[in-house]
Design a protein around this motif. Structure first.
Motif, short mmCIF file in Angstrom:
data_model
loop_
_atom_site.label_atom_id
_atom_site.label_comp_id
_atom_site.label_asym_id
_atom_site.label_seq_id
_atom_site.Cartn_x
_atom_site.Cartn_y
_atom_site.Cartn_z
N TYR A 117 -90.11 -10.31 12.76
CA TYR A 117 -91.52 -10.66 12.90
C TYR A 117 -92.17 -9.78 13.94
CZ TYR A 117 -90.73 -13.17 17.28
OH TYR A 117 -90.43 -13.50 18.57
N GLU A 118 -93.49 -9.69 13.84
CA GLU A 118 -94.27 -8.94 14.81
C GLU A 118 -95.52 -9.74 15.12
OE1 GLU A 118 -96.60 -4.69 15.28
OE2 GLU A 118 -95.37 -5.05 13.51
N LEU A 119 -95.67 -10.07 16.40
CA LEU A 119 -96.86 -10.77 16.86
C LEU A 119 -97.85 -9.72 17.33
CD1 LEU A 119 -98.34 -13.41 17.56
CD2 LEU A 119 -97.14 -13.40 19.74
N LYS A 120 -98.97 -9.66 16.65
CA LYS A 120 -99.96 -8.62 16.93
C LYS A 120 -100.94 -9.07 18.01
CE LYS A 120 -99.60 -6.77 12.34
NZ LYS A 120 -100.28 -6.32 11.16
N ASP A 121 -101.68 -8.11 18.52
CA ASP A 121 -102.65 -8.40 19.57
C ASP A 121 -103.77 -9.32 19.09
OD1 ASP A 121 -101.26 -6.91 21.40
OD2 ASP A 121 -102.43 -5.08 21.09
N ASP A 122 -104.05 -9.31 17.78
CA ASP A 122 -105.09 -10.20 17.24
C ASP A 122 -104.53 -11.58 16.91
OD1 ASP A 122 -103.57 -9.75 14.99
OD2 ASP A 122 -105.24 -9.06 13.74
N MET A 123 -103.30 -11.88 17.39
CA MET A 123 -102.61 -13.16 17.24
C MET A 123 -102.11 -13.40 15.81
SD MET A 123 -102.67 -14.09 20.32
CE MET A 123 -102.12 -15.75 20.33
N GLY A 124 -102.15 -12.39 14.97
CA GLY A 124 -101.57 -12.50 13.65
C GLY A 124 -100.07 -12.23 13.73
N VAL A 125 -99.33 -12.77 12.81
CA VAL A 125 -97.88 -12.58 12.80
C VAL A 125 -97.47 -12.07 11.42
CG1 VAL A 125 -95.63 -13.67 13.17
CG2 VAL A 125 -97.62 -14.53 14.41
N ASP A 126 -96.75 -10.96 11.40
CA ASP A 126 -96.20 -10.41 10.16
C ASP A 126 -94.72 -10.74 10.10
OD1 ASP A 126 -98.59 -9.31 9.37
OD2 ASP A 126 -98.18 -7.36 10.28
#
Length: 164
Positions: free
Chosen positions: A142-151
């Motif tokens: 997983y990757e938690l992005k700066d815009d608080m989205g998670v892939d």
């Protein structure tokens, strides 16, 4: 006659006093033995608790909550509990109708949904899934992005076979 009554009362009082001293001594010995037994149990319980604490620490070794190096990746984000946030985002994938899109199997006895989630560090998650009868596990990146989205990306998976 009066002398005999006082003598009998004195002997009777002495016998009562002797009985109380002897029974008090026995009670004290019993209480001491009970205290010693309980102290032994306390020591046993202390050892058990210490063993359980070590077991819990060992189980928590691979967890985001206890990994300061992994948590450092999220210091710039304003999240109080990154593990809970990521787990909630992952559970949101269960809300779609049908099977969870991260599970590469078709449910046989219903839809496959994620159940239990273990966030291991700042990159990996292991999760359990089930359709009520069949179950398996997935390893996710997983990757938690700066815009608080998670892939979420599926790394590996397995489905347990039932042997009857």
């Amino acid at each position: 006659m009066k002398k005999n009554i006082f003598l009998y009362l004195f002997v009777f009082a002495a016998l009562i006093a002797l009985y109380l001293v002897v029974s008090g001594g026995k009670m004290s010995e019993e209480k001491d033995a009970k205290i010693q037994k309980l102290n032994g149990q306390v020591d046993t319980y202390k050892d058990s608790v210490q063993g359980l604490q070590l077991k819990v620490l060992d189980m928590q070794y691979f967890s985001l909550e206890n990994n300061d190096d992994a948590l450092a990746y999220y210091e710039h984000l304003d999240i109080e509990d990154p593990a809970r946030y990521i787990a909630d985002k992952l559970l949101e994938t269960n809300e779609s109708s049908g099977n969870n899109p991260l599970i590469p199997y078709e449910g046989m006895d219903g839809d496959f949904k994620l159940n239990k989630i273990k966030i291991m560090n700042h990159k990996w998650i292991i999760a359990d899934f089930s359709d009520g009868k069949y179950w398996g596990e997935v390893l996710l990146r997983y990757e938690l992005k700066d815009d608080m989205g998670v892939d979420f990306t599926l790394i590996d998976h397995l489905l347990y076979t039932r042997s009857n």
